[in-house]
Design a protein around this motif. Structure first.
Motif, PDB file in Angstrom:
ATOM      1  N   GLY A 125       0.813  -1.220   0.000  1.00 42.24           N
ATOM      2  CA  GLY A 125       0.000   0.000   0.000  1.00 42.24           C
ATOM      3  C   GLY A 125       0.839   1.259   0.000  1.00 42.24           C
ATOM      4  N   ALA A 126       1.903   1.284   0.792  1.00 48.05           N
ATOM      5  CA  ALA A 126       2.770   2.465   0.826  1.00 48.05           C
ATOM      6  C   ALA A 126       3.440   2.671  -0.524  1.00 48.05           C
ATOM      7  CB  ALA A 126       3.816   2.313   1.930  1.00 48.05           C
ATOM      8  N   ASP A 127       3.867   1.584  -1.146  1.00 50.44           N
ATOM      9  CA  ASP A 127       4.493   1.697  -2.470  1.00 50.44           C
ATOM     10  C   ASP A 127       3.491   2.206  -3.501  1.00 50.44           C
ATOM     11  OD1 ASP A 127       6.755   1.155  -4.309  1.00 50.44           O
ATOM     12  OD2 ASP A 127       5.380  -0.333  -5.152  1.00 50.44           O
ATOM     13  N   PHE A 128       2.247   1.729  -3.405  1.00 54.18           N
ATOM     14  CA  PHE A 128       1.197   2.192  -4.314  1.00 54.18           C
ATOM     15  C   PHE A 128       0.953   3.692  -4.144  1.00 54.18           C
ATOM     16  CE2 PHE A 128      -3.338   3.198  -4.849  1.00 54.18           C
ATOM     17  CZ  PHE A 128      -3.494   2.899  -6.195  1.00 54.18           C
ATOM     18  N   ALA A 129       0.870   4.144  -2.892  1.00 53.86           N
ATOM     19  CA  ALA A 129       0.618   5.574  -2.636  1.00 53.86           C
ATOM     20  C   ALA A 129       1.732   6.438  -3.218  1.00 53.86           C
ATOM     21  CB  ALA A 129       0.484   5.817  -1.136  1.00 53.86           C
ATOM     22  N   ARG A 130       2.966   6.004  -3.094  1.00 57.14           N
ATOM     23  CA  ARG A 130       4.098   6.788  -3.604  1.00 57.14           C
ATOM     24  C   ARG A 130       4.063   6.912  -5.117  1.00 57.14           C
ATOM     25  NH1 ARG A 130       6.885   4.028   0.877  1.00 57.14           N
ATOM     26  NH2 ARG A 130       7.493   5.669   2.368  1.00 57.14           N
ATOM     27  N   ARG A 131       3.383   6.002  -5.796  1.00 58.77           N
ATOM     28  CA  ARG A 131       3.310   6.059  -7.260  1.00 58.77           C
ATOM     29  C   ARG A 131       2.157   6.931  -7.754  1.00 58.77           C
ATOM     30  NH1 ARG A 131       3.887   0.378  -6.782  1.00 58.77           N
ATOM     31  NH2 ARG A 131       1.761   0.058  -7.546  1.00 58.77           N
ATOM     32  N   ALA A 133       1.744  10.104  -7.939  1.00 52.81           N
ATOM     33  CA  ALA A 133       2.108  11.494  -8.233  1.00 52.81           C
ATOM     34  C   ALA A 133       1.120  12.090  -9.229  1.00 52.81           C
ATOM     35  CB  ALA A 133       3.530  11.556  -8.797  1.00 52.81           C
ATOM     36  N   GLY A 134       0.552  13.236  -8.870  1.00 45.79           N
ATOM     37  CA  GLY A 134      -0.441  13.888  -9.711  1.00 45.79           C
ATOM     38  C   GLY A 134      -1.851  13.738  -9.190  1.00 45.79           C
ATOM     39  N   ASP A 135      -2.098  12.710  -8.347  1.00 49.33           N
ATOM     40  CA  ASP A 135      -3.405  12.535  -7.703  1.00 49.33           C
ATOM     41  C   ASP A 135      -3.413  13.265  -6.359  1.00 49.33           C
ATOM     42  OD1 ASP A 135      -4.209  10.887  -9.728  1.00 49.33           O
ATOM     43  OD2 ASP A 135      -3.973   9.023  -8.608  1.00 49.33           O
ATOM     44  N   ARG A 136      -4.601  13.698  -5.949  1.00 50.85           N
ATOM     45  CA  ARG A 136      -4.789  14.094  -4.548  1.00 50.85           C
ATOM     46  C   ARG A 136      -5.264  12.847  -3.822  1.00 50.85           C
ATOM     47  NH1 ARG A 136      -7.971  19.017  -2.486  1.00 50.85           N
ATOM     48  NH2 ARG A 136      -9.699  17.961  -3.544  1.00 50.85           N
ATOM     49  N   VAL A 137      -4.519  12.422  -2.805  1.00 47.95           N
ATOM     50  CA  VAL A 137      -4.794  11.146  -2.138  1.00 47.95           C
ATOM     51  C   VAL A 137      -5.167  11.394  -0.680  1.00 47.95           C
ATOM     52  CG1 VAL A 137      -3.895   8.863  -1.569  1.00 47.95           C
ATOM     53  CG2 VAL A 137      -3.147  10.011  -3.667  1.00 47.95           C
ATOM     54  N   ALA A 138      -6.213  10.703  -0.221  1.00 47.35           N
ATOM     55  CA  ALA A 138      -6.610  10.722   1.188  1.00 47.35           C
ATOM     56  C   ALA A 138      -6.525   9.301   1.729  1.00 47.35           C
ATOM     57  CB  ALA A 138      -8.029  11.266   1.347  1.00 47.35           C
ATOM     58  N   LEU A 139      -6.374   9.191   3.045  1.00 45.59           N
ATOM     59  CA  LEU A 139      -6.294   7.870   3.683  1.00 45.59           C
ATOM     60  C   LEU A 139      -7.328   7.787   4.800  1.00 45.59           C
ATOM     61  CD1 LEU A 139      -4.896   5.120   4.088  1.00 45.59           C
ATOM     62  CD2 LEU A 139      -3.298   6.276   5.645  1.00 45.59           C
ATOM     63  N   ILE A 140      -8.174   6.758   4.731  1.00 45.74           N
ATOM     64  CA  ILE A 140      -9.161   6.491   5.780  1.00 45.74           C
ATOM     65  C   ILE A 140      -8.875   5.096   6.335  1.00 45.74           C
ATOM     66  CG2 ILE A 140     -11.598   6.041   6.266  1.00 45.74           C
ATOM     67  CD1 ILE A 140     -10.695   8.327   3.423  1.00 45.74           C
ATOM     68  N   LEU A 141      -8.813   4.978   7.649  1.00 43.67           N
ATOM     69  CA  LEU A 141      -8.596   3.699   8.314  1.00 43.67           C
ATOM     70  C   LEU A 141      -9.847   3.356   9.115  1.00 43.67           C
ATOM     71  CD1 LEU A 141      -4.959   4.329   9.630  1.00 43.67           C
ATOM     72  CD2 LEU A 141      -5.645   3.207   7.498  1.00 43.67           C
ATOM     73  N   PHE A 142     -10.175   2.078   9.158  1.00 42.06           N
ATOM     74  CA  PHE A 142     -11.369   1.697   9.903  1.00 42.06           C
ATOM     75  C   PHE A 142     -11.192   0.355  10.590  1.00 42.06           C
ATOM     76  CE2 PHE A 142     -12.082  -0.397   5.830  1.00 42.06           C
ATOM     77  CZ  PHE A 142     -12.683  -1.597   6.171  1.00 42.06           C
ATOM     78  N   GLU A 157       3.932  11.121  -0.369  1.00 43.54           N
ATOM     79  CA  GLU A 157       4.906  10.544   0.560  1.00 43.54           C
ATOM     80  C   GLU A 157       4.356  10.540   1.979  1.00 43.54           C
ATOM     81  OE1 GLU A 157       8.092   8.774   2.275  1.00 43.54           O
ATOM     82  OE2 GLU A 157       7.660   8.939   0.127  1.00 43.54           O
ATOM     83  N   SER A 158       3.661  11.610   2.369  1.00 44.94           N
ATOM     84  CA  SER A 158       3.086  11.656   3.720  1.00 44.94           C
ATOM     85  C   SER A 158       1.995  10.597   3.879  1.00 44.94           C
ATOM     86  CB  SER A 158       2.527  13.051   4.016  1.00 44.94           C
ATOM     87  OG  SER A 158       1.381  13.329   3.217  1.00 44.94           O
ATOM     88  N   VAL A 159       1.214  10.363   2.826  1.00 50.51           N
ATOM     89  CA  VAL A 159       0.179   9.322   2.885  1.00 50.51           C
ATOM     90  C   VAL A 159       0.834   7.947   3.027  1.00 50.51           C
ATOM     91  CG1 VAL A 159      -1.728   8.224   1.657  1.00 50.51           C
ATOM     92  CG2 VAL A 159      -1.435  10.707   1.534  1.00 50.51           C
ATOM     93  N   ALA A 160       1.901   7.714   2.272  1.00 56.55           N
ATOM     94  CA  ALA A 160       2.619   6.434   2.362  1.00 56.55           C
ATOM     95  C   ALA A 160       3.156   6.210   3.772  1.00 56.55           C
ATOM     96  CB  ALA A 160       3.753   6.404   1.341  1.00 56.55           C
ATOM     97  N   GLN A 161       3.661   7.260   4.391  1.00 52.56           N
ATOM     98  CA  GLN A 161       4.179   7.129   5.752  1.00 52.56           C
ATOM     99  C   GLN A 161       3.069   6.814   6.742  1.00 52.56           C
ATOM    100  OE1 GLN A 161       6.421  10.704   6.600  1.00 52.56           O
ATOM    101  NE2 GLN A 161       7.990  10.240   5.095  1.00 52.56           N
ATOM    102  N   ARG A 162       1.893   7.408   6.540  1.00 58.61           N
ATOM    103  CA  ARG A 162       0.760   7.098   7.428  1.00 58.61           C
ATOM    104  C   ARG A 162       0.354   5.634   7.294  1.00 58.61           C
ATOM    105  NH1 ARG A 162      -1.912  11.714   9.321  1.00 58.61           N
ATOM    106  NH2 ARG A 162      -0.285  13.288   9.612  1.00 58.61           N
ATOM    107  N   ILE A 163       0.410   5.107   6.082  1.00 57.84           N
ATOM    108  CA  ILE A 163       0.091   3.681   5.886  1.00 57.84           C
ATOM    109  C   ILE A 163       1.103   2.819   6.630  1.00 57.84           C
ATOM    110  CG2 ILE A 163      -0.010   1.814   4.184  1.00 57.84           C
ATOM    111  CD1 ILE A 163      -1.091   3.863   2.170  1.00 57.84           C
TER     112      ILE A 163
END
Length: 320
Positions: A125-131, A133-142, A157-163
């Motif tokens: 998932g972190a690797d996917f988030a880092r790829r 670039a160009g999208d606005r990405v949000a992360l929701i955990l449940f 990169e910040s989203v990948a770190q949160r994952i």
């Protein structure tokens, strides 16, 4: 390309001469010592006058250099540097990850090492988030409850770190798919992006919350949000024995993606998860020329620093 931000500043170079002419040379001249003519003649004869005149010229020249360097610094020397265009896809993408208690099961393998489901999701998932670039990405955990771990941002990169920092237990140990998906839709409801996408990963059965996941999927369809679902785990409800724990409701996840116009993926191994990431990259491509930006490298510090050093040397020389 080198240029000056304020080239007109250099027109002030003759300002000291103009001020001298206006005020009169006598009013800005240095101090003088009157001596008897006989002594003055001896001093001139010994070359003191010439030395004094040379020192005055050297001081004046140094002051002109300092003045010129200060004007050069204020004029803003800079260079326009070419930069790569920033990719902007016009897509808002919300990643929704299951952090229920079943994610601690160690039935996945990575590099021949047994790992938990959560560790597998973190890695891929972190690797996917880092790829993205160009999208606005949000992360929701449940888990039992759902919460925002990262708002929509271009900082993938910040989203990948949160994952990578995700921990089981902080949101409860049940599986509340409805709230996880619903919170993602709430984040996207005010989005003006041309494309709105949710990627929902779960390894269990919805067993918390008052809303049916299929009802939330209908809302996603009305909002124009595509939901891609990932059913994670070696066994699903169709293949597991009655009463067996740690199985995923692949049928419901499939229905969510079908109703919203997305794709559904079945993941039983870490390799499956890696292939899903690649498939999602193709479905939601980030190829874009993007927006170019102008970046200047500023060089004013160099003439300003040189002027400061010369002023200190000038003051030290006068004192000594």
């Amino acid at each position: 390309m080198f240029e000056l931000a304020n080239p007109w500043v250099l027109a002030l170079l003759p300002l000291p001469v103009v001020v001298g002419l206006i005020l009169g040379a006598g009013r800005i001249s240095g101090g003088a010592l009157r001596v008897p003519e006989r002594i003055g003649g001896r001093l001139l004869a010994q070359g003191q006058g010439a030395r004094a005149m040379g020192n005055a010229l050297s001081r004046q020249g140094l002051l002109w250099i300092i003045w010129g360097l200060m004007l050069l610094a204020v004029s803003g020397p800079r260079e326009l540097a070419p930069v790569s265009a920033l990719k902007v896809t016009g897509r808002d993408l919300a990643v929704v990850l299951d952090l229920s208690g079943s994610m601690v099961r160690d039935d996945f393998y990575l590099n021949d090492k047994q790992i938990t489901r959560l560790d597998a999701v973190k890695t891929v998932g972190a690797d996917f988030a880092r790829r993205r670039a160009g999208d606005r990405v949000a992360l929701i955990l449940f888990g039992s409850e759902a919460y925002y771990a990262a708002p929509l941002t271009f900082d993938t990169e910040s989203v990948a770190q949160r994952i990578e920092e995700a921990t089981i237990g902080i949101s409860g140990r049940a599986t509340n798919i409805s709230d996880g998906l619903g919170l993602a839709l709430k984040r996207l409801q005010d989005s003006e992006a041309a494309s709105k996408v949710v990627i929902l990963l779960s390894d269990g059965v919805n067993n918390a919350g008052a809303t049916n996941p299929r009802g939330v999927a209908e809302l996603a369809a009305r909002m124009g949000v595509r939901v891609h679902t990932i059913a994670l785990g070696p066994k699903d409800m169709a293949s597991a024995e009655e009463g067996e724990h740690g199985v995923v409701d692949a049928v419901t996840l499939q229905a969510i993606s079908d109703m919203s116009g997305g794709e559904s993926f079945r993941v039983k191994t870490t390799q499956d998860l890696i292939e899903v990431g690649a498939a999602l990259d193709k479905l939601e491509s980030t190829d874009s020329d993007g927006l170019a930006a102008e970046v200047f490298y500023e060089y004013w510090i160099w003439p300003a620093g040189a002027a400061a050093l010369l002023m200190m040397w000038f003051a030290f020389r006068d004192v000594s």
